[in-house]
Enzyme design. Structure first.
Site, short mmCIF file in Angstrom:
data_model
loop_
_atom_site.label_atom_id
_atom_site.label_comp_id
_atom_site.label_asym_id
_atom_site.label_seq_id
_atom_site.Cartn_x
_atom_site.Cartn_y
_atom_site.Cartn_z
N LYS A 115 39.10 52.17 51.55
CA LYS A 115 39.54 52.39 49.97
C LYS A 115 37.84 53.29 49.62
CE LYS A 115 41.66 48.28 48.83
NZ LYS A 115 41.61 46.77 48.38
N LYS A 198 55.31 51.13 54.07
CA LYS A 198 55.06 49.78 53.93
C LYS A 198 55.72 49.95 51.94
CE LYS A 198 52.09 46.73 53.98
NZ LYS A 198 51.10 45.77 53.91
N LYS A 201 53.81 48.72 45.62
CA LYS A 201 53.15 48.66 44.47
C LYS A 201 52.31 50.26 43.88
CE LYS A 201 49.08 46.78 43.82
NZ LYS A 201 48.23 46.63 44.74
#
Ligand code: TRP
Length: 335
Positions: A115, A198, A201
């Site tokens: 991240k 995967k 969202k």
């Protein structure tokens, strides 16, 4: 005496609707497990603010996430379903645990490395760095035995175990050392347009993402347009036929059929028939959940009341642990 083991899990309120991956990978197993465990499920809003948020949206997403837990069958009278920030003990224990967490140890968390690399240094907060310590506090406050999580959270649960053991060794037995329960491959759902990634969202295009709260006609279309392959045989092969394998996983999760049974059911039939069956299974599953969630969201005061009652139940357990922790590390009791 047989005591019921305690289970803890949570999800971030990071979207208006959960997607099929959350539903099949988390909510369905949670619903099953709530019968066997003393289960705590939280909407982890304090984790969600480690990335920039819009205040009104965060409030709305928090309610929506809770409503979808309940609509999917997490019963707030059976399980303790609450909003993380409603129980102040989480942040206090997180601070205390941060003082026994190594800087390097936290720096080795692969999710943080990913991240922070993606966001860049200026957008990477200290909160993002200590995110796993807050997660450890969530888990340890409740003397948790098992933590069902996805693959990507396993390292965080390992850190939680290390912190529990370290604290116990230094200050005496205080915490239960929790075990991760990793979602099976059978519960891992991929993007319908890009079946090696995967379902998420944050996918660039939403064409391959099935939202629980979408109108079911939209969901139906997305399934009929799912990427397959040209060999025309319904056979489970994740490597060679990821699109078909993914649809088989979804179908199997919702109908209880094994891969072999699905192969038999669709032997000699084309992908059209197979997709229609997947579509019907998903629509039949999502439709009542969506209706129930929207009904709950129509009465936010009642939803907030249920969440408050459960926050009270959670707080009682959490405060007991926190009082013990404070005493053990030598914080002077307020007279
Ligand atoms: N970090 C988890 C995720 O993104 C969510 C989470 C927060 C969690 N606290 C938790 C999961 C405690 C299990 C237990 O999926």
């Amino acid at each position: 005496m047989v005591t019921t083991e305690r289970l803890y899990s949570g999800m971030q309120p990071s979207a208006d609707s959960l997607q099929a991956g959350n539903y099949i990978g988390a909510l369905l197993p949670w619903r099953r497990m709530q019968a066997e465990y003393d289960a705590f499920f939280s909407v982890v809003d304090l984790h969600a603010i480690t990335v920039p948020q819009d205040p009104a949206e965060l409030r709305e997403k928090t309610r929506r996430t809770a409503a979808q837990y309940i609509a999917a069958g997490i019963e707030p009278s059976k399980s303790t379903l609450y909003v993380q920030s409603h129980v102040k003990a989480h942040t206090e224990l997180a601070w205390i645990l941060s003082t026994i967490t190594g800087f390097g140890e936290a720096g080795r968390m692969t999710q943080f490395k990913d991240k922070s690399q993606r966001f860049g240094e200026s957008a990477t907060s200290v909160g993002l760095f200590t995110y796993p310590v807050l997660m450890a506090a969530d888990i340890l406050l409740y003397q948790t035995d098992v933590v069902p999580v996805g693959d990507d959270q396993k390292q965080h649960v390992e850190l939680t175990r290390d912190l529990a053991e370290r604290f116990n060794a230094r200050f005496g037995k205080t915490f239960v050392v929790p075990k991760p329960v990793i979602a099976a491959e059978a519960a891992r759902i991929y993007d319908l347009q890009n079946p090696t990634s995967k379902m998420s969202k944050s996918a660039e295009s939403h064409a391959g993402v099935l939202w629980l709260l979408d109108d079911v006609s939209v969901t139906a279309k997305k399934i009929m347009r799912a990427v397959t392959d040209s060999d025309g045989v319904v056979r489970y092969d994740r490597e060679a036929k990821p699109g078909v394998a993914n649809l088989m996983t979804i179908y199997g999760a919702l109908t209880g059929s094994t891969h072999a049974a699905i192969e038999d059911e669709f032997a000699g039939r084309g992908y059209g028939d197979f997709k229609k069956a997947v579509r019907d299974a998903v629509v039949a599953e999502f439709e009542p959940v969506r209706a129930k969630a929207l009904e709950l969201l129509d009465d936010p005061a009642e939803l907030d009341r249920v969440l408050a009652v459960n926050a009270g139940k959670a707080e009682e357990v959490a405060e007991r642990t926190l009082t013990d922790v404070r005493d053990r590390i030598g914080l002077l009791r307020r007279g």
